[in-house]
Design an enzyme around this catalytic site. Structure first.
Site: not given
Ligand code: AGP
Length: 594
Positions: A2, A27, A71, A97-98, A467, A471, A474, A490, A589
């Site tokens: 927070c 935050r 938060w 906060n904590g 993953e 990254k 993305e 393969h 996001k």
């Molecule tokens: C990851 O960096 C991306 N922002 C995206 O793949 C994300 O993980 C995916 O949209 C799932 O989001 P969520 O965890 O909020 O459900």
């Protein structure tokens, strides 16, 4: 995580507190509030953003006040759970906060002594404890109250009868902005930069008495001096704590995030992990549902749960599950989602519920939509994640899945104790790796010139390779593919040339030998090879063009370290290519459409 603020000085506190809170909304922003000192404490708080609160506030004259932007961790975002919280007399108000890990037992004791609680928060024990110990000296009452509290905190306390604010810090950040005939308190620098660039950083155990005239700081009852620092940043830089991007800042928050993720869940004495979500008795198997980065975390979770709990675990992309005929029996369905708003995951959980399955959501955003679908919720405590690319939420999800596996593990006490000890030292290992980020940045310089790349691994680190590829895709726009190392022969071998770099995770487990054979096959096709390997692995050092050394760790937890290393590799590669790291093109996001 927070944001808390305080003001004591010659100017009206209300507008200063509101503006400082806006500077801290990165935050947390699910609810907020302020308290202004007068003959009584005037408290205004509600769900939503600061600007909403501002619209409904009457002008209140006061030169002393505190504020909070939340938060939520304990208690859903609501007007009653928003801070500040008062004691029974209404003379003491606190913002915090904590996380207070023993709040439940303290609350029961205080209720037994006649204190009335209004909210569901852990924080509310603080004003009642201060009230219990108050005999005219606020700092002494705060010190006495903190003696009962376990956990992390930074607090600001105001009392109707005191011309000073009392502040305290333990693990959660707190600064004092030093002004002329005024002083400001805040969780972070952006909140004070409109008024001063001279800042004091409080240390763990510090208790400060802040008045218009000055600041006195004590630690263990002894007066201490804390240096004043001049801040060279502008507001935006400060919100990133001096990091160039939120993504890099969030990567560096991970040691704290790991500690917060298991705080209050591990009962050290009995070496027991208790997540408070009941027994596992009724299920034949588990289905993990998620999208994107959360899906790769789920996949690591499958390995951990099957290894420790010996229950079959299925992992499915939520977007696919919605159109599959997955056979579900007595299946426990767990949806994993950082935002809690991902449409595919919400729909999949609703479908599973409709098929009669018990459901749990593992989420980061408190009170997000997923929490209204699943029967049970487990929060990962990563705090707000601003950068579109998920980093700290991924690691917090891994730690939460490890805790889930440990809480149901059918292993002997010694093995359990050893794993819990390894989990406790994980934050230090991550910090060790972060301290070597320059070396990873060097690797990125060579990776940045390619348009294609492969990430390979085996076993529990295969989802980490995927993953890592996600990254890089993305944020650097390099077409990267994660692949099981054993599958290269393969098909993908056809793509390996001196123009297709391979990033290989060489885990310190039973897959190492075969993985090293794969490295030889990759080098035979002249692909540039970057390897992640345990410190001192000479065989890998001979084979790879570049090695990212990973601190020695329990193999089960190696996805955390390899994950952080690949986050840094992607970040520095994207920076080398001049990409808009925090807001990559075409992405959001949280993806709220199917
Ligand atoms: C990851 O960096 C991306 N922002 C995206 O793949 C994300 O993980 C995916 O949209 C799932 O989001 P969520 O965890 O909020 O459900």
């Amino acid at each position: 995580m927070c944001g808390i603020v305080g003001y004591v000085g010659y100017r009206e506190a209300q507008p200063i507190l509101l503006n400082s809170l806006k500077r801290l909304e990165y935050r947390g922003y699910d609810s907020c509030g302020i308290a202004l000192q007068g003959s009584i404490i005037e408290v205004y708080k509600d769900v939503g953003r600061v600007e909403e609160l501002e619209k409904m506030l009457p002008p209140v004259e006061s030169k002393i006040g505190i504020g909070h932007t939340r938060w939520a961790t304990h208690g859903k975002p609501s007007q009653i759970n928003a801070h500040p919280h008062l004691d029974c007399s209404g003379k003491i108000a606190v913002v915090h906060n904590g996380v207070i890990s023993n709040s439940q037992s303290l609350r029961e004791q205080l209720v037994g002594e006649g204190h009335r609680f209004l909210s569901e928060t852990d924080t509310e024990v603080i004003p009642h404890l201060i009230e219990k110990h108050y005999q005219g000296n606020l700092a002494q009452a705060v010190e006495a109250a903190l003696g009962y509290i376990n956990g992390s905190y930074s607090i600001v306390v105001v009392h109707t009868e005191c011309e000073e604010l009392v502040v305290a810090r333990n693990e959660s950040p707190l600064i004092i902005g030093v002004g002329d005939r005024e002083n400001l308190i805040a969780s972070d620098v952006p909140a004070v930069l409109d008024h001063t660039d001279r800042v004091i950083y409080l240390e763990d155990g510090d208790i400060g008495v802040v008045s218009k005239q000055g600041v006195r700081i004590f630690n263990n009852g002894v007066a201490v001096r804390r240096e004043k620092h001049r801040i060279p940043w502008n507001i935006e830089e400060a919100q990133k704590s001096g990091y160039e991007h939120f993504m890099l800042k969030e990567i560096h928050e991970q040691p704290r995030v790991i500690r917060d993720s298991f705080r209050g869940y591990i009962r050290a004495i009995e070496s027991v992990v208790d997540l408070g979500i009941g027994k596992l008795t009724h299920f034949d198997n588990i289905l993990l549902l998620a999208c994107g980065t959360s899906y790769y975390a789920a996949w690591v979770g499958k390995h951990a749960i099957e290894k420790l709990v010996r229950v079959p675990v299925m992992v499915e992309l939520a977007s696919e599950f919605n159109y599959n005929d997955t056979v579900l029996g007595k299946t426990w369905v767990i949806g994993i989602t950082q935002s809690g708003e991902t449409a595919d995951t919400l729909k999949a959980l609703k479908r599973a519920k409709g098929l009669g399955c018990r459901t749990l959501a593992i989420a980061n955003v408190v009170e997000s939509s997923v929490t209204r679908i699943a029967e049970q919720i487990l929060y990962v405590r990563a705090g707000p994640e601003i950068s579109v690319a998920a980093t700290k939420s991924f690691v917090a999800q891994l730690v939460t899945l490890y805790l889930l596996a440990l809480s149901y593990a059918i292993i002997d006490t010694r093995s359990r104790e050893r794993l819990i000890t390894e989990l406790r030292i994980l934050p230090n290992k991550v910090q060790q790796l972060l301290n070597e980020e320059e070396k990873i940045a060097e690797c990125s310089k060579c990776l940045a010139k390619y348009e294609n790349a492969f990430f390979v691994a085996r076993g529990i680190n295969l989802p980490v390779a995927l993953e890592g590829a996600l990254k890089l895709k993305e944020i650097s726009y390099i077409h990267a593919e994660g692949y099981a190392a054993g599958e290269l022969k393969h098909g993908p071998f056809a793509l390996l040339t001196s123009n297709t770099p391979v990033i290989a995770i060489v885990a310190q487990d039973d897959t190492q030998e075969t993985l090293i054979t794969n490295l030889k096959e990759i080098k035979a096709r002249e692909s540039p090879l970057i390897a992640l390997a345990e410190e001192g692995n000479e065989e890998v050092e001979k084979l790879a063009d570049r090695v990212i050394w990973i601190p020695r760790v329990e193999p089960l937890f190696s996805p955390v370290l390899n994950g952080v290393a690949l986050q840094l590799l992607a970040y520095y590669t994207a920076r080398e290519r001049g990409c808009p790291i925090d807001q990559p093109r075409n992405l959001a996001k949280s993806v709220t459409v199917e």
